[in-house]
Design an enzyme around this catalytic site. Structure first.
Site, short mmCIF file in Angstrom:
data_model
loop_
_atom_site.label_atom_id
_atom_site.label_comp_id
_atom_site.label_asym_id
_atom_site.label_seq_id
_atom_site.Cartn_x
_atom_site.Cartn_y
_atom_site.Cartn_z
N ARG A 95 0.84 -1.20 0.00
CA ARG A 95 0.00 0.00 0.00
C ARG A 95 0.88 1.25 0.00
O ARG A 95 0.57 2.25 -0.66
CB ARG A 95 -0.94 -0.01 1.22
CG ARG A 95 -2.11 0.97 1.10
CD ARG A 95 -1.80 2.35 1.59
NE ARG A 95 -1.25 2.26 2.92
CZ ARG A 95 -0.31 3.09 3.36
NH1 ARG A 95 0.17 4.06 2.61
NH2 ARG A 95 0.17 2.95 4.59
N LEU A 136 10.72 14.90 0.74
CA LEU A 136 10.41 16.04 1.61
C LEU A 136 11.15 15.94 2.94
O LEU A 136 11.82 16.88 3.36
CB LEU A 136 8.90 16.10 1.86
CG LEU A 136 8.41 17.17 2.83
CD1 LEU A 136 8.70 18.57 2.29
CD2 LEU A 136 6.91 17.00 3.12
N THR A 137 11.04 14.79 3.62
CA THR A 137 11.61 14.61 4.96
C THR A 137 13.14 14.74 4.93
O THR A 137 13.80 14.23 4.03
CB THR A 137 11.23 13.23 5.51
OG1 THR A 137 9.82 13.14 5.57
CG2 THR A 137 11.81 13.02 6.89
N GLU A 138 13.68 15.40 5.95
CA GLU A 138 15.13 15.60 6.04
C GLU A 138 15.69 14.89 7.28
O GLU A 138 14.93 14.52 8.19
CB GLU A 138 15.46 17.09 6.04
CG GLU A 138 15.05 17.75 4.73
CD GLU A 138 15.62 19.13 4.52
OE1 GLU A 138 15.59 19.60 3.37
OE2 GLU A 138 16.09 19.75 5.50
N GLY A 142 11.21 14.94 10.43
CA GLY A 142 10.21 15.11 9.39
C GLY A 142 9.01 15.95 9.77
O GLY A 142 8.20 16.30 8.92
N GLY A 354 -1.56 -16.54 21.14
CA GLY A 354 -0.60 -17.13 22.05
C GLY A 354 0.83 -17.02 21.53
O GLY A 354 1.17 -16.13 20.76
N GLU A 378 3.92 10.34 7.31
CA GLU A 378 2.77 11.20 6.96
C GLU A 378 2.15 11.84 8.19
O GLU A 378 0.93 12.07 8.25
CB GLU A 378 1.70 10.42 6.19
CG GLU A 378 2.21 9.50 5.10
CD GLU A 378 3.03 10.17 4.03
OE1 GLU A 378 3.21 11.39 4.09
OE2 GLU A 378 3.53 9.46 3.15
#
Length: 398
Positions: A95, A136-138, A142, A354, A378
């Protein structure tokens, strides 16, 4: 031995869907069961991304399926959500692939690109012939994209990009990266002074672009996330996305991906619930199935309630999206609820299974591990709580 009832005998969700929506769902369910489930445990164990499935996803129409034109299916928001649910019921990594390709990279080009950019990239991406990523994320974190340090500067007729990105899905496999960078614009050439965040289409073959898969992951092991290094990457002047300026650009794409997660996490939850439900009628302790015990039935009832409430919330948000009135705060409510409850369902399912629940004989621990990543990307729980808090009070507490 008793037979476990199907979930829809308790709660008839199919009655709320159109024929077209059910057709998309069944197509995605068949693909997940026939092409992903038989190999996913091995792929997760071996940290293997099965890239040959990418074109098959394109053939099914799943890539960018919510977009109009350029070879995309133009499906409704609920249909897209149902596909996300069925794919994540197999594994969050697949996904995630559909989200990165369609909701992030393709949506950025579709929303903000020039006609030439759309024609160049979108048809091939819809087919699965081309792969995109969304950078985008650094490395420093983020949750605060306003503190972005990646820069783009003009040098004659070219742009020069420098910086680093982290946790970028598909980057080492991608043909094009949508890279967000801060542009210093003292001349006001974009109609605004100071600096602005802008998007750039970066062919991954460009000199100075390096994507390195992140190793040591205990989650999303059948997927690929990377570090990106941008070392004086030179691009032509028309590499910029003309329709995006400021953080509203990447946020517009993030909300598309968050919407898919609202549905997708419920797919992982359903898989865990179904494993626990089936096991409760098969495993006998003290002379009877464990499902005949009150405590087990209480767990199953609570899991079913949260699963169905989550899917109903996703459906409600999908109908709002189709009407064009879905708000970012509503998406945050869905993402926060779906992932949080999916993790709780996974944890409760493990207790019913279990000791066997920690093995690959059941999908529960794999889903639980993957959902820890989904919980973070996200927007973390805390970011979505603050978005909702701002909507409630009118006060920003970021």
């Amino acid at each position: 031995m008793t037979t476990a009832p199907r979930l829809d005998q308790v709660f008839d969700l199919d009655a709320l869907l159109s024929d077209e929506e059910r057709e998309w769902q069944q197509r995605a369910r068949a693909f997940a069961q026939e092409r992903i489930l038989p190999i996913i445990e091995e792929d997760f164990e071996q940290r293997h991304f099965r890239s040959e499935l990418v074109r098959e996803l394109g053939e099914q129409g799943f890539l960018g399926m919510h977009l109009q034109g350029y070879g995309c299916a133009g499906a409704g928001a609920v249909s897209y959500g149902l596909v996300c649910l069925e794919l994540e019921a197999a594994d969050s990594g697949w996904r995630t692939f559909v989200s990165v390709q369609g909701s992030l990279a393709m949506s950025a080009i579709h929303k903000y690109g020039s006609e030439e950019q759309k024609q160049r990239w979108l048809p091939g991406m819809a087919k699965g012939d081309l792969i995109g990523c969304f950078a985008l994320t650094e490395p420093q974190g983020g949750s605060d994209p306003a503190a972005m340090t990646t820069t783009a500067r003009r040098d004659g007729d070219e742009w020069v990009l420098d910086g680093a990105k982290r946790w970028i899905g598909l980057a080492s496999l991608a043909d094009v990266a949508v890279v967000w960078a801060r542009v210093d614009d003292p001349s006001g050439g974009f109609g605004q002074g100071g600096s602005a965040v802008r998007g750039f289409l970066v062919p991954t073959s460009a000199a100075g672009f390096t994507a390195t898969p992140i190793d040591g992951k205990l989650s999303m092991r059948a997927s690929v996330q990377c570090d990106i290094d941008l070392d004086a990457v030179r691009l032509p002047a028309d590499a910029i996305l003309p329709g995006a300026s400021g953080l509203s650009g990447p946020f517009g794409c993030l909300n598309e991906a968050r919407y898919g997660i609202v549905w997708g996490a419920m797919g992982a939850a359903r898989s865990c619930f179904e494993a626990a439900l089936a096991r409760s009628t098969e495993r006998e302790v003290f002379g009877k199935p464990i499902g005949a015990n009150q405590l087990t039935q209480a767990k199953l009832a609570d899991m079913m309630l949260e699963l169905e409430k989550g899917i109903l919330l996703a459906l409600h948000l999908g109908r709002l999206k189709e009407r064009g009135v879905l708000t970012p705060a509503q998406v945050s409510a869905g993402k926060l609820n779906s992932v949080r409850e999916a993790l709780e369902i996974a944890h409760q399912a493990r207790t019913i299974l279990g000791g066997d629940g920690i093995t690959s004989a059941f999908p529960v621990m794999r889903h639980a591990a993957n959902l820890e990543s989904v919980r973070t990307y996200e927007g973390t729980d805390e970011i979505h709580q603050l978005i909702l808090g701002r909507a409630l009070t009118g006060l920003a507490a970021f």
